[in-house]
Design a protein around this motif. Structure first.
Motif, PDB file in Angstrom:
ATOM      1  N   THR A   1       0.874  -1.170   0.000  1.00 42.40           N
ATOM      2  CA  THR A   1       0.000   0.000   0.000  1.00 42.40           C
ATOM      3  C   THR A   1       0.912   1.220   0.000  1.00 42.40           C
TER       4      THR A   1
ATOM      5  N   LEU B   1       1.309   5.402   0.554  1.00 46.58           N
ATOM      6  CA  LEU B   1       0.686   6.608   1.115  1.00 46.58           C
ATOM      7  C   LEU B   1       1.481   7.796   0.598  1.00 46.58           C
TER       8      LEU B   1
ATOM      9  N   GLU C   1      -8.323   7.699  -3.127  1.00 42.24           N
ATOM     10  CA  GLU C   1      -8.421   6.455  -2.360  1.00 42.24           C
ATOM     11  C   GLU C   1      -8.464   5.249  -3.291  1.00 42.24           C
TER      12      GLU C   1
ATOM     13  N   VAL D   1      -3.206   5.295  -0.854  1.00 37.25           N
ATOM     14  CA  VAL D   1      -3.990   6.181   0.004  1.00 37.25           C
ATOM     15  C   VAL D   1      -3.372   7.561  -0.135  1.00 37.25           C
TER      16      VAL D   1
ATOM     17  N   VAL E   1      -5.899   9.324   8.522  1.00 42.27           N
ATOM     18  CA  VAL E   1      -5.346   8.831   7.250  1.00 42.27           C
ATOM     19  C   VAL E   1      -4.489   7.597   7.526  1.00 42.27           C
TER      20      VAL E   1
ATOM     21  N   ARG F   1      -6.366   4.389   8.391  1.00 45.83           N
ATOM     22  CA  ARG F   1      -6.909   3.765   7.176  1.00 45.83           C
ATOM     23  C   ARG F   1      -5.787   3.036   6.412  1.00 45.83           C
ATOM     24  N   ALA F   2      -4.668   3.732   6.274  1.00 46.85           N
ATOM     25  CA  ALA F   2      -3.562   3.174   5.484  1.00 46.85           C
ATOM     26  C   ALA F   2      -2.952   1.941   6.155  1.00 46.85           C
TER      27      ALA F   2
END
Ligand code: UD1
Length: 355
Positions: free
Chosen positions: A28, A30, A42, A60, A69, A72-73
């Motif tokens: 993932t 960011l 998103e 993200v 943030v 979520r990430a």
């Protein structure tokens, strides 16, 4: 492993995303930046240039200083590779609040979020700037760490630091990770603060933390010439515009230029490292084969057929003279050795796309 890469759309971060993906990790990203071709943020994808042939990377979009943030990430993540930072030497003290906010406060928010989410592994992008001036030997006094060079010496063309005890000329030596830190500018202070915070987090949580002290990183997607750019990007941008690279001091100051793909591989090695939980382990990420700034300017100019570099004798008070590292600890503990040689790396960089 499932890895979160902060600063995923940046120069080094985008290469780290690629390398982790190629090593089989689920990544993932960011980043503050919204990918140019897709503003849906998103669960969007990293820019195509950041992930050739890698499949989809969850992105993200947001600020590392925002706990929501991060929560979520960090969902489902085992490991954080923290590359997001304000880099470079900056312009002046007006930059201080930004450096402290992004680098120090941002890392603090990230570490607190990792503790909340139960993420127990951190790889931190640190820098050789935490050392300040490199290591030196005095014929009379052995290993010494000289303080900042004076304006008078620099203006008079005396570029080599002197022995702090007797003023004699010194021989430059390699620096290892156990050298005491001596940050000389705002960026350096914030990188050292990040290491300290990561060590605090590791101790408190029993987490595993690895700090990678990058030396002079260069390669494709390096940001163009700005007050925050490293010298390789400045020279490359000058040559592209048909201008001669301006080499400061006498051009004989030495650095270790390490290719960004090697730096990305160091992150992959650190991600699987078996270092002691509850402690921060720091490693030089360097080629082990230093070159002078003049040699680097010459190599890039030759690849682009000029113009020839000009040695200007200018100086910057915040600069250190030589910073040359030993890469042995990373080889021993992480199994990492840089593979890209100076000549082939500079040949590619001379015409590679910049960020
Ligand atoms: C650089 C980065 C630092 C990073 C470190 C390790 C910057 C500004 N510095 O530190 O953030 O942590 O590498 O990756 O990004 N020089 C010239 N001509 C120029 C500009 C610079 O000759 O136009 C010389 C400088 O005087 C210095 C050398 O090049 O001697 C290196 O400069 P620079 O890349 O800016 O800083 P580093 O100290 O190597």
């Amino acid at each position: 492993m499932k890895a979160l890469v902060t600063g995923a759309a940046g120069f080094i971060g985008s290469h780290v995303v690629e390398a982790l993906g190629a090593a089989g990790h689920e990544v993932t990203g960011l980043d503050l930046r919204v990918p140019a071709h897709d503003a849906t943020s998103e669960a969007a994808h990293l820019p195509g240039r950041a992930r050739p042939a890698l499949g989809e990377v969850r992105l993200v979009t947001g600020d590392v200083r925002h706990p929501a943030v991060l929560d979520r990430a960090l969902d489902g993540v085992d490991l954080v590779v923290h590359q997001a930072a304000k880099v470079g030497l900056g312009v002046d003290v007006a930059d201080l609040p930004d450096y402290a906010s992004v680098n120090v406060y941002g890392t603090a928010v990230l570490l607190a979020a990792m503790a909340r989410s139960g993420v127990g592994r951190l790889v931190l992008a640190s820098s050789m700037v935490v050392y300040g001036e490199g290591a030196y030997d005095c014929g009379e006094h052995g290993r010494v760490r000289p303080g900042p060079r004076t304006r008078e010496d620099l203006a008079g063309g005396v570029f080599e630091p002197r022995c702090p005890r007797c003023g004699a000329e010194l021989t430059s030596a390699t620096i290892a990770e156990d050298a005491p830190p001596d940050p000389r500018n705002a960026y350096a202070s914030t990188k050292l603060a990040q290491e300290h915070l990561a060590a605090n987090w590791a101790r408190e949580t029993g987490g595993t933390a690895v700090a990678l002290r990058y030396h002079n990183v260069y390669g494709p997607r390096m940001p163009r010439d700005t007050p925050y750019s490293g010298v390789a990007a400045i020279f490359r941008s000058a040559l592209e515009a048909g201008r001669a690279p301006c080499v400061f001091e006498d051009g004989r100051q030495r650095r270790d230029f390490v290719h960004v793909r090697d730096v990305a591989e160091a992150n992959v090695a650190a991600a699987r490292a078996r270092t002691v939980p509850g402690e921060l382990a720091a490693y030089n990420v360097a080629s082990g084969r230093p070159h002078t700034i003049g040699e680097m300017a010459g190599a890039l100019a030759a690849e682009r057929n000029g113009p020839e570099p000009v040695v200007t004798g200018e100086y910057r008070l915040g600069d250190v003279r030589h910073i040359v590292a030993t890469p042995d600890r990373a080889a021993r503990d992480l199994g990492f050795r840089a593979r890209t040689g100076f000549t082939e790396g500079m040949r590619e960089f001379a015409t590679a796309p910049l960020g």
